[in-house]
Write a protein that holds these residues in place. Structure first.
Motif, PDB file in Angstrom:
ATOM      1  N   LEU A 156       0.816  -1.205   0.000  1.00 40.53           N
ATOM      2  CA  LEU A 156       0.000   0.000   0.000  1.00 40.53           C
ATOM      3  C   LEU A 156       0.850   1.255   0.000  1.00 40.53           C
ATOM      4  N   TRP A 157       1.872   1.295   0.853  1.00 38.77           N
ATOM      5  CA  TRP A 157       2.704   2.501   0.916  1.00 38.77           C
ATOM      6  C   TRP A 157       3.421   2.753  -0.406  1.00 38.77           C
ATOM      7  N   GLY A 158       3.744   1.671  -1.122  1.00 36.74           N
ATOM      8  CA  GLY A 158       4.405   1.826  -2.417  1.00 36.74           C
ATOM      9  C   GLY A 158       3.472   2.440  -3.443  1.00 36.74           C
ATOM     10  N   ILE A 188       0.878   4.331  -2.755  1.00 37.36           N
ATOM     11  CA  ILE A 188       0.673   5.729  -2.361  1.00 37.36           C
ATOM     12  C   ILE A 188       1.833   6.590  -2.835  1.00 37.36           C
ATOM     13  N   SER A 189       3.044   6.089  -2.676  1.00 37.87           N
ATOM     14  CA  SER A 189       4.230   6.835  -3.119  1.00 37.87           C
ATOM     15  C   SER A 189       4.215   7.059  -4.635  1.00 37.87           C
TER      16      SER A 189
END
Length: 600
Positions: free
Chosen positions: A284-286, A288-289
């Motif tokens: 998920l963080w990837g 978002i980035s």
């Protein structure tokens, strides 16, 4: 009624199809009964279409009869001109020209209204099956009738943008079940941008929420997201090549499909497509980035190639245009001005917006369609904020409310159907009555009658404004005297410029079109200056005729702007400067026409 949403098919539901036909017929009747007044943009669109039919080049956007020498480069899209011209040409094969125009003026907005109403119904069916579809049709009829963008002779592009906006919301709701939704949604947003940029904030929000769907779901949303980005980019390229000439495309403006708009939009779409292609399996963080990186690149592109698009477009206008022209354009007014003229209607719309926002928040928490309702909430908030700043956003705010209002009505109906309680039925009826902001105007008028002049007073300027709007000066007969004169350039109030172009072969110095800056500024100078001193200036600007609407709808404004010394003030008072000669007209003529006699 059916309650299961998972297996519901709108096309298989004959009851809803019949209800759609009835709702569409009711909408056409309501629009016909409400009357119409051809707006300046509607008339100018027909002038542009006429020029196209008479041989002006497809990629030539110049309006040669608007403005000083050389004319004005218009920003309107051929995507609207083409279907109107096609309809008129088709009807013209079997009908006289005037009748072909009348039929086209009815069929074009009616067709768009029907398609928009269908988009509302499909969105409602996704969110609430049969009850949702029927509720959406009820709410949709009221919303479209109130918008007045689908009336007879509504040739302006706003109705097409409303259709594309409603279709975009429909496709967003269908994205889970229909493989084609991503492609079509991207194409729909690109078409909207190609036609006009008034709804750019709403379009951007739909695109952002589509990207948010990819961020949340990852791999399952990869192909739809790639299709969305590709569809948007390909459509922008195709519309740019098919409708926009090099001069117009490279024009440094953000009001149409120019490089300033197409490049950042394409960068964002291609960036999202690439992110979905390589990053859907990332955590998920990837994702978002990756999304933030695409946004940063898009902003950098916009800042590098189109910094003027990141600022308030009104601030770029010369101060005189803002003070003496834009301040008199109805759709550009702030909420304070609109409240003075239409207090009940505006307060009703604002109150309903807050009710709908609260409902959208509740649906977002309790419904399986959380992202859809979150999008609707974001659109309503954005539409309301922009509406408070500029009244022209009232239409898009009203369209943003439809999907959520339809589901509120569905819930109220379901409760009434299950309980048959009179209170539930009254609540449902009351909600339907309050959907249209017109109920606010009616309540205000009734309160004014009972409470006395204090409450009735705010509504009075609006009635006076409508009565003194110069309607008689917008009829074809009003230009009979001018048609008999040799072609020349006319100085006339901004509101009547498009009608001069439509009904005569003359040109005009200025009209209500922001790219006509040179003409607008020159006309402001003429109207504000001492009437005895502008004869030579009229000659410099090659003005041949001066026209004054006998009802003089803006006489008080220009008297104030010129401190009583201006040309309009003198003509209204019957004082004709020595550089003008009255052209003989009938006593009941809508216009006084004067010929400029200053030496050239």
């Amino acid at each position: 009624m059916q309650n299961s949403q998972g297996t519901y098919s709108l096309f298989a539901d004959r009851l809803v199809l019949r209800f759609f036909v009835c709702a569409y017929a009711a909408l056409l009747v309501l629009m016909s009964l409400s009357g119409h007044q051809e707006g300046s943009d509607d008339v100018m669109r027909w002038v542009v279409v006429q020029d196209l039919l008479q041989g002006q080049g497809w990629f030539n956007s110049q309006q040669y009869r608007l403005g000083p020498e050389g004319g004005t480069l218009m920003h309107w899209s051929r995507l609207i001109d083409a279907p109107i011209a096609l309809l008129y040409g088709t009807f013209g094969l079997v009908l006289p020209p005037d009748m072909a125009l009348q039929v086209t003026a009815f069929v074009w907005p009616s067709l768009l209204a029907g398609l928009t109403l269908w988009a509302f119904a499909v969105t409602g069916s996704v969110l609430g099956a049969r009850e949702g579809a029927v509720s959406a049709l009820v709410v949709g009829v009221l919303a479209l009738e109130h918008s007045r963008k689908f009336d007879y002779f509504s040739f302006d592009h706003h109705n097409a943008q409303i259709l594309l906006f409603a279709t975009a919301l429909m496709l967003f709701a269908l994205r889970r079940d229909k493989p084609y939704a991503g492609w079509l949604l991207g194409a729909c947003l690109a078409l909207s941008v190609s036609i006009g940029t008034e709804s750019i904030l709403q379009i951007a929000l739909v695109a952002i929420f589509f990207a948010v769907d990819w961020i949340i779901n990852g791999e399952p949303a990869r192909r739809p997201t790639m299709a969305f980005g590709a569809g948007l980019t390909v459509t922008l390229v195709l519309t740019s090549l098919a409708t926009t000439g090099q001069k117009a495309f490279l024009f440094p403006s953000c009001d149409a499909l120019t490089l300033s708009v197409a490049l950042p939009a394409s960068v964002a779409a291609m960036g999202l497509c690439a992110a979905a292609r390589v990053g859907s399996a990332w955590p998920l963080w990837g994702r978002i980035s990756a999304f933030l990186a695409v946004g940063a690149v898009t902003l950098a592109c916009a800042y590098s190639f189109a910094p003027h698009c990141l600022s308030n477009p009104i601030e770029a206008l010369p101060q005189d245009m803002r003070d003496y022209w834009l301040s008199q354009v109805a759709e550009a007014q702030t909420i304070s001005v609109i409240l003075e003229l239409h207090r009940g209607e505006v307060l009703a719309l604002i109150a309903m917006s807050f009710v709908t926002m609260a409902a959208a928040l509740i649906f977002a928490v309790r419904s399986p369609f959380r992202l859809e309702y979150a999008l609707f909430l974001a659109l309503i908030v954005t539409g309301l904020v922009v509406f408070l700043y500029q009244s022209r956003m009232m239409t898009f705010l009203g369209v943003s409310l439809v999907a959520v209002q339809a589901q509120i009505l569905r819930v109220l109906y379901t409760r009434y159907a299950s309980s048959r309680r009179a209170v539930s039925g009254l609540a449902m009826v009351a909600f339907v009555l309050c959907i249209s902001p017109k109920i606010g105007a009616s309540i205000e008028e009734q309160l004014g009658r009972f409470a006395g002049p204090s409450l009735a007073a705010p509504a009075l300027p609006a009635r006076q404004s409508r009565q003194n709007s110069g309607a008689s000066c917008k009829t074809p007969e009003a230009y009979a005297a001018l048609r008999d004169l040799p072609a020349g350039r006319v100085l006339v109030d901004f509101d009547f410029a498009a009608n001069v172009l439509r009904h005569t072969d003359h040109s005009v110095l200025a009209g209500n079109y922001h790219r006509n800056q040179a003409g607008i500024l020159a006309q402001i100078e003429l109207f504000r200056s001492d009437a005895s001193q502008i004869g030579s200036r009229l000659t410099e600007l090659d003005v041949d005729y001066v026209m004054l609407c006998t009802s003089a709808p803006r006489a008080e404004f220009w008297s104030w702007a010129s401190q009583g010394r201006g040309l309009q003030s003198h003509l209204v008072a019957g004082e004709i400067p020595d550089y003008l000669m009255r052209v003989q007209t009938t006593e009941d003529a809508a216009f006084q026409v004067f010929k400029v006699t200053a030496l050239r």
